[in-house]
Design an enzyme around this catalytic site. Sequence first.
Site, mmCIF file in Angstrom:
data_model
loop_
_atom_site.group_PDB
_atom_site.id
_atom_site.type_symbol
_atom_site.label_atom_id
_atom_site.label_comp_id
_atom_site.label_asym_id
_atom_site.label_seq_id
_atom_site.Cartn_x
_atom_site.Cartn_y
_atom_site.Cartn_z
ATOM 1 N N HIS A 139 -13.374 2.014 31.582
ATOM 2 C CA HIS A 139 -13.953 3.303 31.201
ATOM 3 C C HIS A 139 -15.003 3.159 30.112
ATOM 4 O O HIS A 139 -15.805 4.075 29.902
ATOM 5 C CB HIS A 139 -12.859 4.296 30.778
ATOM 6 C CG HIS A 139 -12.206 3.984 29.477
ATOM 7 N ND1 HIS A 139 -10.990 3.338 29.374
ATOM 8 C CD2 HIS A 139 -12.590 4.240 28.200
ATOM 9 C CE1 HIS A 139 -10.658 3.213 28.100
ATOM 10 N NE2 HIS A 139 -11.607 3.753 27.372
ATOM 11 N N ASP B 282 -8.325 -0.234 35.103
ATOM 12 C CA ASP B 282 -9.259 0.070 34.009
ATOM 13 C C ASP B 282 -9.710 -1.213 33.310
ATOM 14 O O ASP B 282 -9.337 -1.485 32.164
ATOM 15 C CB ASP B 282 -8.574 1.026 33.028
ATOM 16 C CG ASP B 282 -9.515 1.559 31.963
ATOM 17 O OD1 ASP B 282 -10.745 1.449 32.135
ATOM 18 O OD2 ASP B 282 -9.008 2.090 30.950
ATOM 19 N N SER C 98 -10.463 1.237 22.479
ATOM 20 C CA SER C 98 -10.472 0.902 23.904
ATOM 21 C C SER C 98 -11.008 -0.503 24.136
ATOM 22 O O SER C 98 -11.985 -0.925 23.505
ATOM 23 C CB SER C 98 -11.344 1.894 24.677
ATOM 24 O OG SER C 98 -10.624 3.028 25.045
#
Length: 270
Positions: A82, A128, A221
């Site tokens: 992402h 992801d 992230s």
Amino acid sequence: MRVAFVALGILCLVGLSVGQSGRRNFFDFFFDVENTRQSGRIVGGSTVTIARYPFMVSLRRFSNHICAASVISAYYAASSGHCTYSFTSLAGVTIYAGTTSRTTGGRVFNVIGNVVHPQYDPDTFDFDVAVLRVQTPFTPNTNIAPVPLAPPDFVIPDRVQPTVIGWGRTSARGSLSPSLRAVAIPVISNDACEALWSTGTITGNMMCAGAKGKDACTGDSGGALVVPNGNYFYLVGMVSWGSASCGSEYPGVYVRIAAPKIRSFLALYL
């Protein structure tokens, strides 16, 4: 109970909420990379040195930290899908490596390639994971070195708490940490994680970890989740998504590196 949760990067994210049915309702959620109020550091952690975690790097766009990544080979670093899925070009995309500090003392590597897992689902965050290719190699030294991937189907030993590392928030309204931080967190079974989140989307490509007051947060992230491997580490996970109230009772969700289709994808770039 209604709870908001987000993918934990800064640039191109989606915010999510859990409705009464337990399924996620999606809405647009922008983080302005120029606005440092939207970024931050590990919750409940402490400062660490890059010499201990030399694989940790900052993924940037136009010099702004947007996510973390891990060096996995001479030309490649792995991050969360992402973080890079919405890139329409690689203009201004760089990796900053070799320093504990987020702002000084490191080396800049230009990113010339971005490959997101072909099965990445931006609605569920399944698969992801992405890899980034740099123009010049990550020359190994004290502060830059690849991290070995966990072997296929690797299971974290009982009573071992993995460590998550990054430059993310210490609270939901925190700011970017000037230094790298880390915190040890307990693993939560996928069944228990599913019961807590009630989303129906904790897949075999994911793993859960965390405890109240110990968590990854926005800006983390792509950050590494590691366990000891002799004198070094295995990369067992990467920060994917979690509660917008960082450090809540809801565990963070991570990419499971040892999942067969995650591990085989990454192995192409070793």
